[in-house]
Design a protein around this motif. Structure first.
Motif, PDB file in Angstrom:
ATOM      1  N   GLY A  21      22.965  23.340  46.132  1.00 15.40           N
ATOM      2  CA  GLY A  21      22.720  24.545  46.921  1.00 15.40           C
ATOM      3  C   GLY A  21      23.709  25.652  46.622  1.00 15.40           C
ATOM      4  N   PRO A  22      23.297  26.882  46.882  1.00 19.54           N
ATOM      5  CA  PRO A  22      24.224  28.002  46.670  1.00 19.54           C
ATOM      6  C   PRO A  22      25.309  28.021  47.739  1.00 19.54           C
ATOM      7  N   VAL A  23      26.531  28.262  47.323  1.00 10.45           N
ATOM      8  CA  VAL A  23      27.638  28.263  48.265  1.00 10.45           C
ATOM      9  C   VAL A  23      28.519  29.501  48.114  1.00 10.45           C
ATOM     10  N   PRO A  24      28.027  30.613  47.607  1.00 10.34           N
ATOM     11  CA  PRO A  24      28.916  31.757  47.466  1.00 10.34           C
ATOM     12  C   PRO A  24      29.248  32.360  48.825  1.00 10.34           C
ATOM     13  N   VAL A  25      30.516  32.403  49.142  1.00 10.31           N
ATOM     14  CA  VAL A  25      30.980  32.985  50.394  1.00 10.31           C
ATOM     15  C   VAL A  25      32.011  34.047  50.040  1.00 10.31           C
ATOM     16  N   TYR A  26      31.702  35.264  50.428  1.00 10.29           N
ATOM     17  CA  TYR A  26      32.611  36.371  50.181  1.00 10.29           C
ATOM     18  C   TYR A  26      33.087  36.866  51.538  1.00 10.29           C
ATOM     19  N   TYR A  27      34.373  36.845  51.741  1.00  8.98           N
ATOM     20  CA  TYR A  27      34.896  37.285  53.024  1.00  8.98           C
ATOM     21  C   TYR A  27      36.174  38.078  52.807  1.00  8.98           C
ATOM     22  N   ARG A  35      28.799  47.415  51.699  1.00 11.19           N
ATOM     23  CA  ARG A  35      29.692  47.759  50.587  1.00 11.19           C
ATOM     24  C   ARG A  35      29.842  46.577  49.630  1.00 11.19           C
ATOM     25  N   ARG A  36      29.961  45.374  50.193  1.00 14.09           N
ATOM     26  CA  ARG A  36      30.067  44.169  49.377  1.00 14.09           C
ATOM     27  C   ARG A  36      28.817  43.981  48.538  1.00 14.09           C
ATOM     28  N   ASP A  37      27.635  44.172  49.159  1.00  5.32           N
ATOM     29  CA  ASP A  37      26.385  44.028  48.426  1.00  5.32           C
ATOM     30  C   ASP A  37      26.269  45.065  47.311  1.00  5.32           C
ATOM     31  N   ALA A  38      26.672  46.282  47.588  1.00  4.28           N
ATOM     32  CA  ALA A  38      26.618  47.345  46.577  1.00  4.28           C
ATOM     33  C   ALA A  38      27.569  47.037  45.424  1.00  4.28           C
ATOM     34  N   ASP A  39      28.762  46.566  45.737  1.00  6.52           N
ATOM     35  CA  ASP A  39      29.731  46.214  44.694  1.00  6.52           C
ATOM     36  C   ASP A  39      29.224  45.051  43.837  1.00  6.52           C
ATOM     37  N   LEU A  40      28.638  44.056  44.479  1.00 11.38           N
ATOM     38  CA  LEU A  40      28.120  42.897  43.766  1.00 11.38           C
ATOM     39  C   LEU A  40      26.954  43.309  42.861  1.00 11.38           C
ATOM     40  N   LEU A  41      26.050  44.137  43.364  1.00  8.67           N
ATOM     41  CA  LEU A  41      24.929  44.613  42.566  1.00  8.67           C
ATOM     42  C   LEU A  41      25.419  45.432  41.378  1.00  8.67           C
ATOM     43  N   SER A  42      26.388  46.284  41.624  1.00  6.31           N
ATOM     44  CA  SER A  42      26.949  47.096  40.546  1.00  6.31           C
ATOM     45  C   SER A  42      27.575  46.216  39.466  1.00  6.31           C
ATOM     46  N   CYS A  43      28.255  45.187  39.866  1.00  2.56           N
ATOM     47  CA  CYS A  43      28.883  44.260  38.916  1.00  2.56           C
ATOM     48  C   CYS A  43      27.822  43.522  38.107  1.00  2.56           C
ATOM     49  N   GLU A  44      26.758  43.055  38.768  1.00  2.00           N
ATOM     50  CA  GLU A  44      25.705  42.326  38.070  1.00  2.00           C
ATOM     51  C   GLU A  44      24.974  43.228  37.077  1.00  2.00           C
TER      52      GLU A  44
END
Length: 68
Positions: A21-27, A35-44
């Motif tokens: 299972g996926p376990v990515p936890v960003y805190y 902002r986290r989602d935007a940064d992650l999308l930009s990185c991908e």
């Protein structure tokens, strides 16, 4: 003995399923989720753009049959 075998099998099955299972936890305290989602999308997107294109050219071997 019967109970121990089933317990071990169940434990092995559950641990195997948990590993898949996926376990990515960003805190980060005080960080905005958007902002986290935007940064992650930009990185991908950046990673996909900068990665080399995987092109592979191959040919299938010719199949020759001799009929006499």
């Amino acid at each position: 003995m019967f109970f121990a075998k089933h317990t071990f099998a169940a434990l092995l099955l559950v641990s195997g399923m948990a590993a898949c299972g996926p376990v990515p936890v960003y805190y980060r305290a005080g960080a905005d989720v958007a902002r986290r989602d935007a940064d992650l999308l930009s990185c991908e997107v950046s990673a996909l753009r900068d990665a080399p294109v995987a092109t592979q050219i191959s040919t299938a071997p010719a199949h020759l049959s001799s009929r006499r």
